[in-house]
Design an enzyme around this catalytic site. Structure first.
Site, PDB file in Angstrom:
ATOM      1  N   GLU A  19     -12.694  -5.464   1.300  1.00  0.00           N
ATOM      2  CA  GLU A  19     -11.396  -4.940   1.741  1.00  0.00           C
ATOM      3  C   GLU A  19     -11.611  -3.603   2.425  1.00  0.00           C
ATOM      4  OE1 GLU A  19      -8.191  -4.625  -1.190  1.00  0.00           O
ATOM      5  OE2 GLU A  19      -8.867  -6.485  -2.144  1.00  0.00           O
ATOM      6  N   ASN A  60     -11.470  -8.773  -9.042  1.00  0.00           N
ATOM      7  CA  ASN A  60     -11.149  -7.752  -8.046  1.00  0.00           C
ATOM      8  C   ASN A  60     -10.722  -6.456  -8.734  1.00  0.00           C
ATOM      9  OD1 ASN A  60     -10.443  -6.992  -5.155  1.00  0.00           O
ATOM     10  ND2 ASN A  60      -8.510  -6.554  -6.208  1.00  0.00           N
ATOM     11  N   GLU A  61     -11.469  -5.397  -8.487  1.00  0.00           N
ATOM     12  CA  GLU A  61     -11.073  -4.027  -8.852  1.00  0.00           C
ATOM     13  C   GLU A  61     -10.616  -3.844 -10.302  1.00  0.00           C
ATOM     14  OE1 GLU A  61      -8.274  -2.428  -6.087  1.00  0.00           O
ATOM     15  OE2 GLU A  61      -9.669  -2.511  -4.429  1.00  0.00           O
ATOM     16  N   GLN A  71       0.255 -11.646  -3.665  1.00  0.00           N
ATOM     17  CA  GLN A  71       0.772 -10.836  -2.571  1.00  0.00           C
ATOM     18  C   GLN A  71       1.198 -11.659  -1.354  1.00  0.00           C
ATOM     19  OE1 GLN A  71      -2.856  -8.167  -3.056  1.00  0.00           O
ATOM     20  NE2 GLN A  71      -1.322  -6.706  -2.390  1.00  0.00           N
ATOM     21  N   TYR A  96     -11.039   2.229   0.964  1.00  0.00           N
ATOM     22  CA  TYR A  96      -9.859   2.686   1.704  1.00  0.00           C
ATOM     23  C   TYR A  96      -9.893   4.170   1.998  1.00  0.00           C
ATOM     24  CZ  TYR A  96      -7.611  -1.764   0.661  1.00  0.00           C
ATOM     25  OH  TYR A  96      -7.305  -3.096   0.588  1.00  0.00           O
ATOM     26  N   HIS A  99      -7.398 -11.883  -9.158  1.00  0.00           N
ATOM     27  CA  HIS A  99      -6.836 -10.742  -8.438  1.00  0.00           C
ATOM     28  C   HIS A  99      -5.503 -10.390  -9.125  1.00  0.00           C
ATOM     29  CE1 HIS A  99      -7.155  -8.557  -4.352  1.00  0.00           C
ATOM     30  NE2 HIS A  99      -6.153  -7.983  -4.990  1.00  0.00           N
ATOM     31  N   TRP A 152      -8.406  -5.672   5.088  1.00  0.00           N
ATOM     32  CA  TRP A 152      -7.178  -5.933   4.339  1.00  0.00           C
ATOM     33  C   TRP A 152      -6.050  -5.542   5.254  1.00  0.00           C
ATOM     34  CZ3 TRP A 152      -6.311  -8.331  -0.177  1.00  0.00           C
ATOM     35  CH2 TRP A 152      -5.014  -8.244  -0.705  1.00  0.00           C
TER      36      TRP A 152
HETATM   37  C1  BG6 Z   1      -6.605  -2.987  -3.272  1.00  0.00           C
HETATM   38  C2  BG6 Z   1      -6.143  -4.322  -3.771  1.00  0.00           C
HETATM   39  O1  BG6 Z   1      -6.583  -2.158  -4.349  1.00  0.00           O
HETATM   40  O2  BG6 Z   1      -5.823  -2.299  -2.361  1.00  0.00           O
HETATM   41  C3  BG6 Z   1      -5.086  -4.992  -2.923  1.00  0.00           C
HETATM   42  O3  BG6 Z   1      -7.226  -5.171  -4.022  1.00  0.00           O
HETATM   43  C4  BG6 Z   1      -4.100  -3.949  -2.467  1.00  0.00           C
HETATM   44  O4  BG6 Z   1      -4.529  -6.025  -3.654  1.00  0.00           O
HETATM   45  C5  BG6 Z   1      -4.830  -2.956  -1.589  1.00  0.00           C
HETATM   46  O5  BG6 Z   1      -2.970  -4.437  -1.848  1.00  0.00           O
HETATM   47  C6  BG6 Z   1      -3.961  -1.892  -0.972  1.00  0.00           C
HETATM   48  O6  BG6 Z   1      -3.263  -1.209  -1.938  1.00  0.00           O
HETATM   49  P1  BG6 Z   1      -1.728  -0.918  -1.811  1.00  0.00           P
HETATM   50  O7  BG6 Z   1      -1.325  -0.271  -3.076  1.00  0.00           O
HETATM   51  O8  BG6 Z   1      -1.581  -0.038  -0.644  1.00  0.00           O
HETATM   52  O9  BG6 Z   1      -1.094  -2.260  -1.610  1.00  0.00           O
END
Ligand code: BG6
Length: 467
Positions: free
Chosen positions: A372, A164-165, A18, A296, A119, A418
């Site tokens: 994150e 990661n995830e 990224q 998130y 990742h 993040w």
């Molecule tokens: C997480 C990831 O799922 O969310 C990141 O580890 C990702 O790599 C981030 O960028 C945000 O998600 P998105 O789809 O909004 O970029």
């Protein structure tokens, strides 16, 4: 008085694909994302990470900004095909040098590196050779890669995570077909997931065998789901969602075994995961030192009366992972009272306190890093200034939520928003911004500090007191 311990790490995170760019520079091999993002119709307007933030060439400038921000740690990932272009075998010394220089630069500025080994940018060579995560050979390949990284960087890096995830790269890669390798094959997906857990266990084993001084963990996105109502069908749907999103992903790395109910469900429906002799012991003997928690949003869960059996359609919500093939048993619905981002992610800070509480409830006192957390938005530019006040509001509420978890006794050791800088959002291109630093894509990728930069500086300086 701040709730945050004196040695709490205030960081920020990125991931190789990224942010680095330089996708074919200096001997790097192609990753599955380099190939996938060039296929028509796979990403937003065909955006890709060929250039990204060009961090590969500008890392010194970026580390200087991290230092100015006051970051005490930086979470980044290593691109596997940059150091091993074919996935195994010949080492690309130029790739090793890049990470080595980055680490030295961070340490020179007293910023503690936290490395993520995987990742999502698998070497394409391994996808071609044995089907990537679906092939059992991946376990040896990942171990070779992990050992190389420990050997070259383990003298200077003491915080590592393997993956990661998993729900995203396996869920979207093998269940919903939105990520590489673009499959909709739950049986293969569950088996691939088993290979991820085995790879994690082998890499943890090697870490300890090689005597690397430090800690190694596993990162998952945790969106505490809540049932949309208290009716028994919705509660049952929520229990299944929780089993898939949380128990399936954390039990194997924290307890060394699968949750029995989910395992029985997977085996009854698909006859997988297939265990080889020694698999169960490998998992049991190599649990991780800490967990990384990405948070998130919240998702609301309801019974699914629309489909019988299994439904692989995604809700369009990243991280739903198509419910790992069991989506027919529940569905994700919108909270009528919720506050949502422009990408329809519910903003729900309490969910972070809740997520930490759920982890403690099931696994006891395990060290936690928030690896994150952030707001994806199109930031307004007014008279040349990037005014990302909504990001400040989002992050301050979530930091408070972490503080509450610490007050309740949780062992949270660090917080990594993040992201440090604006970077590629996998399927959304460059329009969904997360960073403290804006990148002017019209002007030679010039870096510009956002409003949130100054704000986070104060947060760090006051150890979380000034929000
Ligand atoms: C997480 C990831 O799922 O969310 C990141 O580890 C990702 O790599 C981030 O960028 C945000 O998600 P998105 O789809 O909004 O970029």
């Amino acid at each position: 008085m701040s709730q945050f311990p004196k040695d709490f790490l205030w960081g920020a995170a990125t991931a190789a694909y990224q942010v680095e760019g330089a996708h074919d520079a200096d001997g790097k091999g192609l990753s599955v994302w380099d190939v996938f993002s060039h296929l028509p119709g796979t990403t937003h307007e065909g955006t890709n990470g060929d250039v990204a933030a060009d961090h590969y060439h500008r890392f010194k400038e970026d580390v200087a900004l991290m230092a100015e921000l006051g970051m005490t740690s930086y979470r980044f990932s290593i691109s596997w095909p940059r150091v091993l272009p074919n996935g195994t075998g010949e080492v690309n010394e130029a790739g090793i040098k890049f990470y080595s220089d980055l680490i030295d630069e961070l340490l020179r500025h007293n910023i503690r590196p936290m490395i993520t080994l995987y990742h999502w940018d698998l070497p394409q060579a391994l996808q071609d050779k044995f089907g990537g995560w679906a092939g059992r050979e991946i376990v040896d390949a990942f171990d070779e890669y992990a050992r190389l990284c420990y050997q070259r960087f383990g003298d200077r890096v003491d915080l590592w995570s393997t993956f990661n995830e998993t729900i995203v790269f396996i869920g979207m890669g093998y269940f919903t077909g939105q990520h590489p390798p673009k499959l909709k094959d739950p049986k293969l997906g569950i088996q691939a997931c088993h290979h991820v857990f085995l790879s994690n266990a082998r890499a943890v084993k090697s870490f300890r065998e090689m005597g690397i001084k430090g800690q190694i963990g596993f990162v998952n996105v945790l969106q505490p789901n809540d049932p949309i109502s208290q009716e028994p069908e919705d509660i049952r749907a929520w229990e299944i969602a929780e089993g898939i999103y949380t128990h399936w992903l954390y039990d194997p790395v924290l307890k060394g075994e699968y949750p029995r109910d989910m395992l029985e469900m997977a085996q009854a429906a698909f006859g997988v995961p297939e265990f080889h002799p020694g698999d169960a012991e490998l998992l049991k003997e190599n649990i991780v030192d800490f967990i990384g928690l990405n948070y998130y949003k919240r998702e609301m869960v309801a019974r699914n009366d629309d489909v019988q059996g299994f439904d692989l359609n995604t809700s369009g919500q990243k991280g739903s992972g198509g419910g790992m093939g069991f989506k027919g048993l529940f569905k994700i619905v919108k909270n009528p009272n919720g506050v949502y981002t422009d990408w329809d992610w519910e903003i729900y800070p309490e969910g972070l306190t809740d997520a930490i509480g759920r982890i403690r409830h099931r696994y006891g006192e395990v060290p936690i890093y928030i690896t994150e957390n952030g707001l994806g938005a199109k930031d307004p530019i007014v008279d040349g200034a990037v005014l990302d006040q909504p990001r400040i509001d989002y992050l301050s509420e979530h930091i408070r939520a972490v503080g509450r978890a610490i007050e309740q006794g949780a062992d949270v050791r660090g917080y990594y928003p993040w992201s440090f800088i604006d970077l590629l959002s996998w399927l959304n291109g460059y329009q969904k911004q997360y960073g403290f630093v804006y990148i002017d894509r019209e002007n030679n990728l010039a870096r510009k500090k956002k409003l949130s930069f100054e704000w986070y500086q104060k947060v760090i300086r006051s150890n979380g007191d000034e929000l």
